[in-house]
Design an enzyme around this catalytic site. Structure first.
Site, PDB file in Angstrom:
ATOM      1  N   GLU A  94       1.243  -0.984  -0.320  1.00 43.58           N
ATOM      2  CA  GLU A  94      -0.642  -0.012  -0.161  1.00 43.58           C
ATOM      3  C   GLU A  94       0.349   1.741  -0.174  1.00 43.58           C
ATOM      4  OE1 GLU A  94      -3.163  -0.777   3.335  1.00 43.58           O
ATOM      5  OE2 GLU A  94      -2.886   1.968   2.740  1.00 43.58           O
ATOM      6  N   ASP A  96       0.396   4.649   0.659  1.00 51.79           N
ATOM      7  CA  ASP A  96      -0.798   6.138   1.329  1.00 51.79           C
ATOM      8  C   ASP A  96       0.125   7.647   1.478  1.00 51.79           C
ATOM      9  OD1 ASP A  96      -2.368   4.224   2.055  1.00 51.79           O
ATOM     10  OD2 ASP A  96      -1.365   3.785   3.905  1.00 51.79           O
ATOM     11  N   GLU A  98      -2.765  10.412   2.745  1.00 42.01           N
ATOM     12  CA  GLU A  98      -4.032  10.794   3.621  1.00 42.01           C
ATOM     13  C   GLU A  98      -3.676  12.403   4.027  1.00 42.01           C
ATOM     14  OE1 GLU A  98      -4.801   8.419   7.004  1.00 42.01           O
ATOM     15  OE2 GLU A  98      -4.836   6.661   6.191  1.00 42.01           O
TER      16      GLU A  98
END
Ligand SMILES: *[C@@H]1O[C@H](CO)[C@@H](O)[C@H](O)[C@H]1NC(C)=O
Length: 280
Positions: A94, A96, A98
């Site tokens: 993953e 990411d 955010e």
């Protein structure tokens, strides 16, 4: 040669006009996610009852993915808007982004992480050099066999190098989808959970436009371009390293805007820092 060209043209998503209807599906939120303007714009909303999210129809193995986002304006404290690539299964990979909201006038925090083989704990956080709620800005992930580069408006903010040679797993063979969502995270997001979501300011809405993927699309269990790409290909995101100008920008961001780096967190890793931290 002809065959190779055909193969390449079918496996690379060319940079074409954004169409969220064609490339994405809204996966949850019961009407809170919307595709507008003939597929050119997408919005996600959060209210007290629910957030919302979407995902790409394609899976990709390596790519350079650009998305323009305009984040929740005004009081966005407690909200998180995430934008990430992820594979499936218990040993997933993953990558990411955010975006942690804040009170009006206080800066958003860009939280980044990299999971390999289901293991993350590689957080780096940044403030931005602009207000990300006023206009659209481009957030990019370049993922090839050498590295993962997170950039904002073309300025690299984080590089995660392929250091398989020293035993650090790197996402090499699990195809990933693009995901995005907005949800309530007021137990941790803003000042570590001290500032709560103010529901009287809801709905909280983030907007997306100008999606662009130069990427190898995974289909029928293979992605031909990773292996067969001629290295002379002029648009060489697949084997590109950071040039010296980009390295300068990266140093500028780290010096002025980085607010947390797991690799500097000796309290958290008292015995020894993760291996990849030698260069991070
Ligand atoms: C919110 O603003 C405070 C005060 O400027 C800052 O310390 C913090 O990093 C900001 N971001 C979040 C997500 O709390």
């Amino acid at each position: 040669m002809m065959f190779l060209i055909l193969l390449l043209s079918s496996s690379i998503t060319a940079a074409s006009a954004t169409n969220y209807y064609r490339d994405f599906e809204i996966t949850w939120g019961d009407g809170r996610g919307k595709i507008l303007n003939n597929g050119k714009l997408l919005t996600l909303s959060l209210d007290k009852a629910s957030g919302s999210g979407f995902q790409s129809k394609n899976e990709y193995l390596f790519g350079k993915i650009d998305m323009q986002l305009k984040l929740v304006p005004d009081n966005s404290a407690g909200t998180v808007t995430s934008y990430y690539l992820s594979s499936k299964g218990s040993t997933w990979d993953e990558i990411d982004f955010e975006f942690l909201g804040n009170l009006s006038g206080d800066p958003y925090t860009v939280h980044t992480n990299v999971f390999t083989q289901g293991k993350g704990n590689r957080e780096q956080q940044f403030h931005l050099w602009f207000d990300p709620t006023i206009a659209f800005h481009t957030y990019s992930i370049q993922w090839n066999q050498l590295h993962i580069v997170f950039s904002v408006d073309g300025i690299p903010i984080r590089v995660f190098k392929n250091e398989e040679s020293i035993g650090v797993p790197f996402p090499m063979n699990q195809p990933m989808r693009i995901y995005s969502s907005i949800w309530n995270a007021d137990d941790w997001a803003t000042r570590g959970g001290l500032v709560k979501t103010n529901w009287s300011d809801s709905p909280f809405t983030a907007s997306y436009r100008k999606f662009k993927a130069k990427a190898c699309v995974w289909s029928f269990g293979s992605s031909s371009c990773a292996m067969t790409f001629p290295s002379s290909l002029s648009d060489s995101w697949l084997n590109q390293e950071l040039d010296s100008t980009s390295k300068k920008w990266l140093r500028w961001v780290r010096k002025n805007y980085m607010i947390y780096n797991y690799c500097a967190d000796v309290k958290r890793f008292p015995q020894c820092l993760p291996r990849e931290c030698k260069h991070n």
